[in-house]
Design an enzyme around this catalytic site. Sequence first.
Site, mmCIF file in Angstrom:
data_model
loop_
_atom_site.group_PDB
_atom_site.id
_atom_site.type_symbol
_atom_site.label_atom_id
_atom_site.label_comp_id
_atom_site.label_asym_id
_atom_site.label_seq_id
_atom_site.Cartn_x
_atom_site.Cartn_y
_atom_site.Cartn_z
ATOM 1 N N GLY A 139 0.803 -1.220 0.000
ATOM 2 C CA GLY A 139 0.000 0.000 0.000
ATOM 3 C C GLY A 139 0.838 1.271 0.000
ATOM 4 O O GLY A 139 2.073 1.230 0.102
ATOM 5 N N HIS A 140 0.149 2.402 -0.071
ATOM 6 C CA HIS A 140 0.849 3.689 -0.129
ATOM 7 C C HIS A 140 1.542 4.010 1.184
ATOM 8 O O HIS A 140 1.054 3.683 2.251
ATOM 9 C CB HIS A 140 -0.081 4.825 -0.549
ATOM 10 C CG HIS A 140 -1.365 4.933 0.193
ATOM 11 N ND1 HIS A 140 -2.264 5.920 -0.072
ATOM 12 C CD2 HIS A 140 -1.916 4.179 1.159
ATOM 13 C CE1 HIS A 140 -3.308 5.761 0.709
ATOM 14 N NE2 HIS A 140 -3.127 4.727 1.454
ATOM 15 N N ASN A 141 2.693 4.644 1.071
ATOM 16 C CA ASN A 141 3.463 5.130 2.226
ATOM 17 C C ASN A 141 4.037 4.016 3.100
ATOM 18 O O ASN A 141 4.474 4.262 4.225
ATOM 19 C CB ASN A 141 2.616 6.070 3.102
ATOM 20 C CG ASN A 141 2.312 7.376 2.398
ATOM 21 O OD1 ASN A 141 1.222 7.562 1.859
ATOM 22 N ND2 ASN A 141 3.284 8.254 2.338
#
Lengths: 345, 345, 345
Positions: free
Chosen positions: B240-242
């Site tokens: 996922g993001h980050n």
Amino acid sequence: MEFTAKAVAEFLKGEVVGDPEIKVNKVSKIEEGTEGSLCFLSNPKYEEYLYTSEASIIIINKDFTPAKKTNCTLIRVEDSYQAIAALLQLQESVKPVKIGKHPQSWMEESSEAGDELYLGAFAYVGEDCKLGNKVKIYPQVFVGDNVEIGDNTVIFPGAKIYPGCKIGKDCIIHAGVIIGSDGFGFAPDAENDYKKIPQTGNVILEDRVEVGSNTTIDRATMGSTLIKKGVKLDNLIQVGHNVTIGENTVMAAQTAIAGSVKIGRDCMFGGQVGIAGHIEIADKVKMAAKSGVAKDIKKKGAVLMGGPAFDFMDYQKSYVYFKNLPRLADRITRLEKSMNNQKKE
Amino acid sequence: MEFTAKAVAEFLKGEVVGDPEIKVNKVSKIEEGTEGSLCFLSNPKYEEYLYTSEASIIIINKDFTPAKKTNCTLIRVEDSYQAIAALLQLQESVKPVKIGKHPQSWMEESSEAGDELYLGAFAYVGEDCKLGNKVKIYPQVFVGDNVEIGDNTVIFPGAKIYPGCKIGKDCIIHAGVIIGSDGFGFAPDAENDYKKIPQTGNVILEDRVEVGSNTTIDRATMGSTLIKKGVKLDNLIQVGHNVTIGENTVMAAQTAIAGSVKIGRDCMFGGQVGIAGHIEIADKVKMAAKSGVAKDIKKKGAVLMGGPAFDFMDYQKSYVYFKNLPRLADRITRLEKSMNNQKKE
Amino acid sequence: MEFTAKAVAEFLKGEVVGDPEIKVNKVSKIEEGTEGSLCFLSNPKYEEYLYTSEASIIIINKDFTPAKKTNCTLIRVEDSYQAIAALLQLQESVKPVKIGKHPQSWMEESSEAGDELYLGAFAYVGEDCKLGNKVKIYPQVFVGDNVEIGDNTVIFPGAKIYPGCKIGKDCIIHAGVIIGSDGFGFAPDAENDYKKIPQTGNVILEDRVEVGSNTTIDRATMGSTLIKKGVKLDNLIQVGHNVTIGENTVMAAQTAIAGSVKIGRDCMFGGQVGIAGHIEIADKVKMAAKSGVAKDIKKKGAVLMGGPAFDFMDYQKSYVYFKNLPRLADRITRLEKSMNNQKKE
């Protein structure tokens, strides 16, 4: 195109109950049937629609007796699901077929193809490949060097076949499938720095294999990852290196098979099943969705569930108690209190 | 090519037990070894083949003593798995290497590449990219604007690198991998209509990262999703993001890491693991396949299983009782009956 | 570009607490804020950064009262998450936009597109397609024959849209997505040889649907697989044939929906959820990550967990007892001993 109930029944070797001259011009789901629809009833869950449908014809199993009156003409056949498959296949077979090499495709000169090749736009075929007759390669497919593809096999857009893989006859490879990428093989050194183990084998798909979209099948470290005749894999499945899957085994979406697993024939796996590496699974084993397996399954025809998986019925029973664990614990507490009271007395 | 046992042993700094002049011309799995095969034994599960194999040479660990007589010449080495890796790497290193720009590829003029670039058919490289030396970009790869790719990195067919992402040296990106797609970020309004949160960050892969087929790594909302040196991701993984993944962490297929998770170094995750968003996981944590984590794991080297995951051994114990819950419940029922009988007395 | 706190507050209809003239030139995560950063606090997990951050401005919710002193200028808004979305959208809206047909793309002459089409390198659009205004089709996308795509929809690199599918307005389809591949439909014959059921339907995406990378959505056997307005699907999700997903339902990565499932509106599914075939799920149902569902969920707004899933809070309670099963079993054993001792007395 329009067909009468009589014509459909003849094609399916079935029996008309109702108006043999009623006409249909489309195939519909039973819950969406309207005038002119040909529908079928196979899953009993949808029986209610049989009595309310406005379809013109509904195909049912010979051994099924409607519980109420229906407004439709019925055609009784041996197996309604097979019957609808045959009808839809007929419908498909009259569709125009893609053929020829797109001007913006590329096939290296050292490769050869049989008759009636379709090579779509931006598809690439590498060196020394052998493609059979009537092979269809859709746009943006990659076929690596030294790949073999048997007669009538269809490879849908964007699928990637790594060098050296062999695909049998009458296979269907859906969009985004990756066949022959490296297995996940590393040897950690003293500093836990992982050295890659080159994956020098290939993937072999025998005849009549179907592989769903974005499924990945890794090449063997040595030798072959082997998918036998008639295997059907759904979408987004992972098949690890050196796996063997036996004939006519089917797997639902998002199942993952770790490396060097050997799976028998005629198995059925639900979705999101996981099999740990170096396991053997007997023929005809059924696994409920989400099951996990970490040990050999030696019993032919075993039906399993859970993580780790054990007998399906036993899992169901244990799970009922799991849901009731707070009550079980209360009963233990009450027993302890009674016991203490008795001791005091 | 043919090699004698003596030559192989010299290359591996190992010791020959048997005929130093026996020759091999291929590397095989131990269970498929025939005359001329060089095999290895690492996983004790396959020990039986050591005594029955028709391979010419088998490589074993120095500290392993065969329990029975073998027919093969043995080469004893420090680490047989590392040894076979070295041999397969040697075999790979002599393979011809792809080089040059295919006439049907496209690289925008504002982008630059180092020496010995391979740019396959229908591959696209956008504006202002910087590609290092010996970068290999296979057919149908997409490299967005402003992407950087380090020396020796290989990007297999059809992988897609969104604009602005940075990929280190000596990375391997397999077919169908998506790097830098939008994270899953939405802000529901009063009508539960989700407004998109633009994902304005990127993905950074440090050196020696390997990413398996069809794995997806989302760009950060702001800043970077960061995959550190030596990380190995198997197929069909979701990052996922980050997210940050620490050095030399390895993850098996179909694992999913939700947004903003921070994972330590030297972790090992089995297949189909799931990590909820905004979690921190310590170094050297091991997660059994299918585990789910919804809270921080602060204990370095923890070994976990279950959903939610807890100590591996404790899970195993609890699961044994889970399987026996119907019997436990019966025991409670019997106790209750005994208690009632006593009360009546 | 630089903005003052005053300007930002005006745009967001918020209130400045601190220096209205302080300037910001970038948007950062709160834990990475430096001088010149505009940050936001939404998730309370990150509250500590509010008091230590070196960001120039932090956006907070109106109803939030900082527990300690902060060094930053604050902007108080109705909903800080919506506010940051609005700001990032503003930032995105000034980026240059791709437009025009790449010389190495291909669109069949029978297809038509509205104004401001972008058709990237090696993208292919088949026969008789209808593309709206401002449609963006990135490199290596495949759009099959008879596909319709509404205004403003963006299709990222390598996505594949099978023939006959319909995609609404303002949709975002990420890289590697497969829309319209065959559903997993087979009818086994007497020898367990699976006959393919042709999949003759299509997929319909209504407006404002977003589909994450490498997600697969199968076409209907008959009729349509239907994804309604505002649905957001994360990466690597599987949607089976004939599924309907209701408005504004969101699903996290690696969830799998088997065939003919009907899902209500405003549902939220965590990652790796699995739904068995022919199930109906009510509106506003929430499913914890990894849940499995095998029966209809009729209760609107139910919150579920487990495999099979039941009430979330009940699952949590049962799971606590599961972890303690060895202790529960010990208590039963002790009771049995006490009981036996009593009997002997």
